[in-house]
Scaffold this motif. Structure first.
Motif, PDB file in Angstrom:
ATOM      1  N   ILE A  41      45.922 -50.950   2.637  1.00 18.90           N
ATOM      2  CA  ILE A  41      46.275 -50.267   1.244  1.00 18.90           C
ATOM      3  C   ILE A  41      45.249 -51.264   0.379  1.00 18.90           C
ATOM      4  CG2 ILE A  41      47.870 -50.264  -0.646  1.00 18.90           C
ATOM      5  CD1 ILE A  41      49.626 -49.162   1.404  1.00 18.90           C
ATOM      6  N   LYS A  42      45.282 -52.598   0.520  1.00 16.79           N
ATOM      7  CA  LYS A  42      44.557 -53.467  -0.188  1.00 16.79           C
ATOM      8  C   LYS A  42      43.047 -53.318   0.091  1.00 16.79           C
ATOM      9  CE  LYS A  42      44.100 -58.651  -1.065  1.00 16.79           C
ATOM     10  NZ  LYS A  42      44.497 -58.435  -2.609  1.00 16.79           N
ATOM     11  N   ARG A  43      42.727 -52.940   1.461  1.00 18.29           N
ATOM     12  CA  ARG A  43      41.264 -52.759   1.611  1.00 18.29           C
ATOM     13  C   ARG A  43      40.837 -51.659   0.977  1.00 18.29           C
ATOM     14  NH1 ARG A  43      38.649 -49.765   5.370  1.00 18.29           N
ATOM     15  NH2 ARG A  43      40.655 -49.381   6.384  1.00 18.29           N
ATOM     16  N   THR A  44      41.662 -50.533   0.867  1.00 20.75           N
ATOM     17  CA  THR A  44      41.096 -49.122   0.494  1.00 20.75           C
ATOM     18  C   THR A  44      41.674 -48.878  -0.886  1.00 20.75           C
ATOM     19  OG1 THR A  44      42.946 -47.850   1.188  1.00 20.75           O
ATOM     20  CG2 THR A  44      41.062 -48.148   2.892  1.00 20.75           C
ATOM     21  N   HIS A  45      42.560 -49.387  -1.472  1.00 18.69           N
ATOM     22  CA  HIS A  45      43.103 -49.302  -2.907  1.00 18.69           C
ATOM     23  C   HIS A  45      43.623 -48.147  -3.101  1.00 18.69           C
ATOM     24  CE1 HIS A  45      40.368 -52.878  -3.792  1.00 18.69           C
ATOM     25  NE2 HIS A  45      39.290 -51.885  -3.308  1.00 18.69           N
ATOM     26  N   VAL A  86      50.355 -56.679  -3.091  1.00 17.82           N
ATOM     27  CA  VAL A  86      48.865 -56.912  -2.527  1.00 17.82           C
ATOM     28  C   VAL A  86      47.951 -57.155  -3.712  1.00 17.82           C
ATOM     29  CG1 VAL A  86      49.361 -55.116  -0.743  1.00 17.82           C
ATOM     30  CG2 VAL A  86      48.035 -54.354  -2.929  1.00 17.82           C
ATOM     31  N   ASP A  87      48.666 -57.584  -4.830  1.00 15.85           N
ATOM     32  CA  ASP A  87      47.669 -57.889  -6.077  1.00 15.85           C
ATOM     33  C   ASP A  87      46.648 -56.867  -6.466  1.00 15.85           C
ATOM     34  OD1 ASP A  87      47.285 -59.820  -8.040  1.00 15.85           O
ATOM     35  OD2 ASP A  87      45.758 -61.011  -6.928  1.00 15.85           O
ATOM     36  N   ASP A  88      46.856 -55.796  -6.782  1.00 20.45           N
ATOM     37  CA  ASP A  88      46.427 -54.784  -7.088  1.00 20.45           C
ATOM     38  C   ASP A  88      47.004 -53.836  -7.990  1.00 20.45           C
ATOM     39  OD1 ASP A  88      44.558 -52.629  -7.341  1.00 20.45           O
ATOM     40  OD2 ASP A  88      43.827 -52.460  -5.462  1.00 20.45           O
ATOM     41  N   ALA A  89      46.807 -53.829  -9.327  1.00 19.78           N
ATOM     42  CA  ALA A  89      47.487 -53.289 -10.241  1.00 19.78           C
ATOM     43  C   ALA A  89      46.949 -51.683 -10.307  1.00 19.78           C
ATOM     44  CB  ALA A  89      47.638 -53.763 -11.377  1.00 19.78           C
ATOM     45  N   ASN A  90      45.854 -51.325  -9.681  1.00 16.27           N
ATOM     46  CA  ASN A  90      45.021 -50.089  -9.894  1.00 16.27           C
ATOM     47  C   ASN A  90      45.181 -49.048  -8.703  1.00 16.27           C
ATOM     48  OD1 ASN A  90      44.531 -50.533 -12.768  1.00 16.27           O
ATOM     49  ND2 ASN A  90      43.167 -52.062 -12.095  1.00 16.27           N
ATOM     50  N   LEU A  91      46.065 -49.267  -7.699  1.00 18.04           N
ATOM     51  CA  LEU A  91      46.201 -48.509  -6.569  1.00 18.04           C
ATOM     52  C   LEU A  91      46.235 -46.796  -6.952  1.00 18.04           C
ATOM     53  CD1 LEU A  91      48.909 -50.430  -4.488  1.00 18.04           C
ATOM     54  CD2 LEU A  91      46.361 -50.467  -4.081  1.00 18.04           C
ATOM     55  N   LYS A  92      45.307 -46.416  -6.180  1.00 21.31           N
ATOM     56  CA  LYS A  92      45.381 -44.981  -6.420  1.00 21.31           C
ATOM     57  C   LYS A  92      46.318 -44.259  -5.098  1.00 21.31           C
ATOM     58  CE  LYS A  92      40.487 -44.468  -8.013  1.00 21.31           C
ATOM     59  NZ  LYS A  92      40.334 -46.041  -8.237  1.00 21.31           N
ATOM     60  N   ILE A  93      46.894 -42.903  -5.664  1.00 21.95           N
ATOM     61  CA  ILE A  93      47.821 -42.312  -4.898  1.00 21.95           C
ATOM     62  C   ILE A  93      47.113 -40.907  -4.321  1.00 21.95           C
ATOM     63  CG2 ILE A  93      49.742 -40.754  -4.789  1.00 21.95           C
ATOM     64  CD1 ILE A  93      51.026 -42.700  -6.631  1.00 21.95           C
ATOM     65  N   GLU A  94      47.227 -41.006  -2.825  1.00 21.20           N
ATOM     66  CA  GLU A  94      46.497 -39.697  -2.319  1.00 21.20           C
ATOM     67  C   GLU A  94      47.596 -38.875  -1.672  1.00 21.20           C
ATOM     68  OE1 GLU A  94      44.074 -38.484   1.955  1.00 21.20           O
ATOM     69  OE2 GLU A  94      43.660 -40.318   0.860  1.00 21.20           O
ATOM     70  N   TYR A  95      47.875 -37.407  -2.118  1.00 23.03           N
ATOM     71  CA  TYR A  95      48.771 -36.742  -1.957  1.00 23.03           C
ATOM     72  C   TYR A  95      48.445 -36.010  -0.435  1.00 23.03           C
ATOM     73  CZ  TYR A  95      50.861 -37.924  -6.149  1.00 23.03           C
ATOM     74  OH  TYR A  95      51.375 -38.673  -7.213  1.00 23.03           O
ATOM     75  N   VAL A  96      49.206 -36.102   0.734  1.00 27.86           N
ATOM     76  CA  VAL A  96      48.778 -35.553   2.026  1.00 27.86           C
ATOM     77  C   VAL A  96      50.063 -34.612   2.209  1.00 27.86           C
ATOM     78  CG1 VAL A  96      48.417 -35.749   4.290  1.00 27.86           C
ATOM     79  CG2 VAL A  96      47.754 -37.546   2.781  1.00 27.86           C
ATOM     80  N   LYS A  97      49.705 -33.370   2.303  1.00 27.78           N
ATOM     81  CA  LYS A  97      50.684 -32.235   2.715  1.00 27.78           C
ATOM     82  C   LYS A  97      51.447 -32.463   4.307  1.00 27.78           C
ATOM     83  CE  LYS A  97      50.200 -28.053   3.870  1.00 27.78           C
ATOM     84  NZ  LYS A  97      49.967 -26.483   4.275  1.00 27.78           N
ATOM     85  N   VAL A  98      52.717 -32.597   4.343  1.00 31.01           N
ATOM     86  CA  VAL A  98      53.258 -32.616   5.587  1.00 31.01           C
ATOM     87  C   VAL A  98      54.292 -31.356   5.893  1.00 31.01           C
ATOM     88  CG1 VAL A  98      52.983 -34.977   5.872  1.00 31.01           C
ATOM     89  CG2 VAL A  98      55.173 -34.238   4.783  1.00 31.01           C
TER      90      VAL A  98
END
Length: 307
Positions: A41-45, A86-98
């Motif tokens: 997560i830290k690597r990909t944001h 992970v010290d990243d206040a701007n993480l993005k969310i990717e929604y994946v259908k399951v």
């Protein structure tokens, strides 16, 4: 208001307390390195959230086909806490259908980071994945046409029952079939919406799944005059959010999120937003919080206060 039987009161709290006691409450420091999921997560944001298309009010699509729901809102709170970790206040969310059938493998195979649906936490599944503290308690019941005389398992003798593939409800119905020698014709559908449609089309006499999901589908389709939820509870289903097993640091982040929500008294208002008030899609479930879930939330607050 739909209420759960009080004989279950306290079970959720005990499960939760055991879960919390089994794991350290504090996360590892950044200098010790991040667990695999957190490092990625830290690597990909990006945090990948698994969602369901038709599990209102937990995880479903709004009029714009945007994933929303109670479980997703809890997951979004976890994402915020992951950002702190992970010290990243701007993480993005990717929604994946399951779906109910592929959701566990989606977690195990690293296709999603958190599964935000209506998933029962049980010992069998805990061998493969980890679960958050308790988020809801449900149980298998039957949806039948309003004119149906079915009200107990024995009324199902020789009948066709539809279940959603890969659910604990499917297992529950096979167990009931065996216990009462009912000779059931158990058919499966890929998701709750298709199971509901099977009943609508007259291809099944009953649809068996968690009662809260049945109430949600009836409300969503404005089918109160067409269908009813009937019978006793045929299973006990405590819900949790799934994530990968064997990552104590990630588990600590998830539990810290719930402890913060509990200490801030945010959980009951969040519950009421999705189960009592009118949903963004217009329907209203009017399902009051059960005694055992309220107790589980209180345990979170007590646990946070004793840290």
């Amino acid at each position: 208001m739909h209420q759960f039987p009080r004989r279950l009161a306290g079970v959720g709290a005990m499960l939760l307390a055991a879960c919390l006691l089994a794991t350290p409450a504090s996360a590892q420091t950044a200098s010790e390195g991040l667990s695999p999921t957190l490092a990625n997560i830290k690597r990909t944001h990006v945090v990948r959230l698994g969602y369901r298309e038709s599990s209102p009010p937990f995880s479903f699509l709004d009029q714009s086909n945007r994933p929303i729901g109670y479980s997703l809102e809890l997951c979004e709170a976890i994402v915020e806490e992951i950002g702190v970790e992970v010290d990243d206040a701007n993480l993005k969310i990717e929604y994946v259908k399951v779906t109910s059938d592929d959701r566990i493998q989606a977690v195990v195979q690293n296709k999603i980071d958190l599964e935000c649906g209506s998933t029962t936490a049980n010992a069998e599944r805990a061998k493969q994945v980890a679960f958050s503290p308790l988020i809801f308690v449900a149980g298998t019941k039957l949806m039948v046409p309003k004119a149906s005389t079915i009200s107990a398992p024995t009324d199902l003798k020789g009948k066709t029952v539809v279940v959603t593939k890969g659910t604990t409800n499917e297992q529950a119905m096979h167990a009931i079939d065996k216990k009462f020698s009912l000779g059931l014709n158990i058919v499966t559908a890929p998701d709750h919406e298709q199971s509901y449609q099977t009943l609508v089309d007259g291809k099944a006499d009953a649809f068996a799944t968690d009662d809260i999901l049945l109430y949600g589908l009836i409300a969503r389709h404005k089918a109160q005059g067409q269908f009813k939820v009937t019978g006793e509870y045929l299973s006990y289903d405590p819900y949790g959010i799934m994530f990968r097993k064997g990552e104590p640091q990630l588990k600590a982040v998830v539990e810290r999120t719930f402890q913060k929500l509990g200490s801030g008294r945010d959980l009951i208002p969040l519950y009421n937003k999705w189960f009592v008030a009118r949903l963004p899609t217009g329907e209203k479930l009017g399902v009051a919080i059960s005694p055992q879930l309220e107790e589980a939330f209180r345990v979170l607050d007590d646990k946070h206060g004793s840290n």
